[in-house]
Design an enzyme around this catalytic site. Structure first.
Site, short mmCIF file in Angstrom:
data_model
loop_
_atom_site.label_atom_id
_atom_site.label_comp_id
_atom_site.label_asym_id
_atom_site.label_seq_id
_atom_site.Cartn_x
_atom_site.Cartn_y
_atom_site.Cartn_z
N HIS A 45 44.38 35.01 37.93
CA HIS A 45 44.01 35.21 36.53
C HIS A 45 43.57 36.65 36.25
O HIS A 45 42.86 36.92 35.28
CB HIS A 45 42.91 34.24 36.12
CG HIS A 45 43.35 32.80 36.20
ND1 HIS A 45 42.49 31.74 36.29
CD2 HIS A 45 44.60 32.26 36.21
CE1 HIS A 45 43.19 30.62 36.36
NE2 HIS A 45 44.47 30.90 36.32
N CYS A 77 46.42 49.58 28.99
CA CYS A 77 46.75 49.79 27.58
C CYS A 77 47.90 48.84 27.23
O CYS A 77 48.93 48.82 27.90
CB CYS A 77 47.16 51.24 27.34
SG CYS A 77 47.78 51.50 25.66
N CYS A 92 51.01 51.48 25.86
CA CYS A 92 51.80 52.36 26.75
C CYS A 92 51.80 51.88 28.19
O CYS A 92 52.54 52.41 29.02
CB CYS A 92 51.31 53.81 26.66
SG CYS A 92 49.73 54.11 27.47
#
Ligand SMILES: [Zn+2]
Length: 270
Positions: free
Chosen positions: A113, A121, A124
């Protein structure tokens, strides 16, 4: 039942699946365990669509991460690390987002998990060390302090009052949305990560489940791999699990004392 479990595991290569129950003795509560507070976990969709949700999540996650940094591995983590060092464990697939297995000395660990120590991010794809983002959070929110009583959750979140003043740092590269590398509810386990966990389970000729009630889908999918290969499953847990009927042996008990007893019996001298 402990002796039966030890007899079954002796001489076998053991694959391990751990859940929140193994970290409770380190002071991280099991949100599925008895007496756990009811709460609504952050859904991936909500995180994506709401600036306020991201503020709330990041404020809580930051405080929770600070708390995680101050907890320590327990006897259960150490017993598994010792068994790996002795060459009888193929690896650990864990549902936990803490790094207590690694800090206890285990080296083959897959976080099904995700984990809290890196941040990615969503725009990007750049990955950052959590310390870098934490420093940025504290620069933007110098008032933030760990409250006396923060209720820490196993996913690293905490219950705190929503604060409109909390500022979430944007991605340092592109200004996009940052998210800790944990799998949210409503988000799928990345296939590469699941494949790693499946390889760990498939390499064992016994599977040891420690501290999981096995209600989460990822745990069931991993145990299906063992069941189809006719590999015996040993479960150590406080309270019932969803796989009790399919386990070869089921030990009712805490992971610290049970795993320590197993390590003492299977690895000599301890
Ligand atoms: Zn970015």
């Amino acid at each position: 039942m402990l002796d039966t479990a030890i007899d079954l595991l002796r001489g076998r290569r053991i694959a391990v699946l751990t859940g929140a129950g193994i970290s409770t003795d380190s002071g991280i509560p099991d949100y599925r365990g008895e007496g756990a507070p009811k709460r609504t976990p952050m859904q991936f969709d909500t995180f994506l669509s709401s600036v306020d949700a991201r503020r709330r999540y990041w404020a809580g996650s930051h405080l929770g991460w600070q708390r995680f940094a101050s907890v320590h591995p327990n006897e259960g983590h150490r017993a598994l690390a010792h068994m790996e060092e002795a060459g009888i464990i193929t690896g650990i697939a864990t549902q936990n987002v803490d790094d207590l297995h690694e800090r206890a000395g285990s080296t083959t660990v897959t976080h099904v998990h995700g984990q809290l120590h890196t941040v990615s991010c969503l725009d990007c794809g750049t990955r950052f060390d959590r310390h870098r983002i934490a420093d940025e959070i504290e620069r933007l929110n110098p008032w933030i302090r760990l409250p006396e009583q923060v209720r820490l959750q196993p996913d690293g979140d905490v219950e705190i009052d929503p604060s409109q003043r909390f500022e979430v740092p944007p991605c340092p590269v592109c200004g996009g949305i940052l998210k800790p590398d944990v799998v949210f509810f409503g988000e799928i386990v990345p296939p590469r990560v699941f494949a790693e966990a499946r390889d760990i389970i498939a390499a064992g000729d016994a599977v040891l489940v420690a501290g999981s009630s096995l209600v989460v889908n990822s745990g069931t999918r991993l145990l299906e791999v063992a069941r189809r290969a006719d590999v015996p499953i040993v479960i150590v847990n406080r309270g019932e699990t969803k796989w009790d009927a399919r386990a070869a042996v089921r030990v009712e008990g805490g992971t610290s004392e049970t795993l320590t007893a197993m390590a003492e019996a299977l690895v000599a001298p301890f």
